[in-house]
Design a protein around this motif. Structure first.
Motif: not given
Length: 347
Positions: A115-129
């Motif tokens: 709930w403190t770090v992370g954003d749309l870019d940190s999980h971009d590859t995972l979302c594509r996968q």
């Protein structure tokens, strides 16, 4: 309609001596890990330690996740959306795996990061996968982060995003009867809370939830929190710091809207896929949640990766098990028949 294709991540060199974050004094790797997992833990150990400037911690978290991911896959389209909420503007990113003559199912996705770090870019590859593996439109939510925006801000953002997706699904070529929620770690917590809230408030109707090593009990009292307290990437100290950021002194640990494992009942929830990691402090929380759902008659598929650590699913460039887990999520959704052709959905 706007489409934005993000730049590809650079592959991580094979040199195991590469450090992606500053050295942490007295850092040790926990026993029992395979060489490939121990190498990753050594490589990024301490990337979320307390005391570093928060902006720098967030930058490093996103850099590390993108660097350790696999080659970024091409996808049919990526669309940015900004929606209005009572708290202000909320950014979403829609990943569409294909175009066709029928609306696609969708998963509303919440990234991890305590709930403190992370954003749309940190999980971009995972979302594509995930979009490719499941055939779903993945709708990633850039929810507000703590400590600037503690609980219940992320839940409020998630609820607004879910209502928006349900209302506007037909305009997005998404089947409104085939919407689920998903998330990893803290994002899994948000997804689980939203599923309970949607059930209790009579909708939006959900057809599934995917919880990837979810936080389900913020008391951090189950045995795995102590058995894997240090040396396995996410430490107990880091986790408790994240919880402190999220709760900001509010005495709500027993509230199901914070700790969904504390809910009074679990019946009426959608079919669920749960992923856990064997060397994860949150292992027992994921197991317990799967058990509560199954006992309430909810269809559950629980896949445990015994030799993995917390956060592994974003690290498919170094850990092949991450890519297997993503494929398993696609197969699990299909085996649940959550998005049956009979109701206009389909995988």
């Amino acid at each position: 309609m706007s489409t934005n294709v993000l730049p590809l991540s650079k592959p991580v060199p094979a040199d195991s001596s590469l450090r992606l974050v500053p050295d942490v004094p007295d850092f040790v790797v926990g026993p029992g890990l395979s060489p490939e997992v121990a190498d990753v833990v050594t490589l990024i150990g301490g990337s979320a330690t307390a005391g570093r400037n928060l902006a720098e911690t967030r930058r490093i978290f996103t850099q590390v996740r993108r660097a350790l991911g696999p080659t970024v896959p091409d996808i049919a389209s990526i669309r940015e959306e900004v929606i209005n909420t009572p708290a202000g503007k909320l950014n979403l990113r829609l990943y569409r795996p294909s175009f066709g003559f029928r609306p696609l199912p969708a998963l509303l996705f919440f990234h991890g990061g305590g709930w403190t770090v992370g954003d749309l870019d940190s999980h971009d590859t995972l979302c594509r996968q995930l979009a490719i593996a499941t055939g779903h439109v993945i709708v990633a939510v850039d929810y507000r982060l703590a400590p600037e925006n503690p609980w219940p801000a992320p839940i409020e953002d998630g609820w607004e995003a879910l209502r928006w997706l349900s209302n506007y699904a037909p305009l997005l070529a998404i089947d409104p009867l085939a919407i689920g929620v998903a998330g990893d770690s803290a994002g899994g917590n948000i997804a689980a809370v939203l599923a309970l809230k949607a059930r209790d408030e009579g909708g939006p109707a959900l057809k599934g939830q995917v919880l990837i090593y979810p936080c389900t009990d913020l008391s951090a009292s189950l045995p795995s929190h102590f058995a894997h307290a240090d040396g396995y990437l996410l430490t107990r100290k880091q986790y408790l710091a994240y919880v402190a950021n999220y709760l900001a002194g509010q005495d709500v640990e027993q509230d199901w809207r914070v700790s969904p494992l504390r809910a009074a009942r679990f019946d009426g929830l959608p079919p669920t896929v749960i992923i856990t990691a064997g060397f994860d402090p949150l292992l027992d929380e994921g197991r317990a949640y799967a058990g509560r759902l199954a006992a309430a008659g909810v269809p559950v598929i629980h896949r445990s990766y015994a030799d993995m650590v917390h956060g592994f699913i974003t690290m498919g460039g170094r850990l092949p098990a991450a890519n297997r887990a993503i494929a398993d999520i696609g197969r699990a959704l299909a085996s649940h028949d959550i998005y049956a052709f009979s109701d206009g959905g389909g995988i």
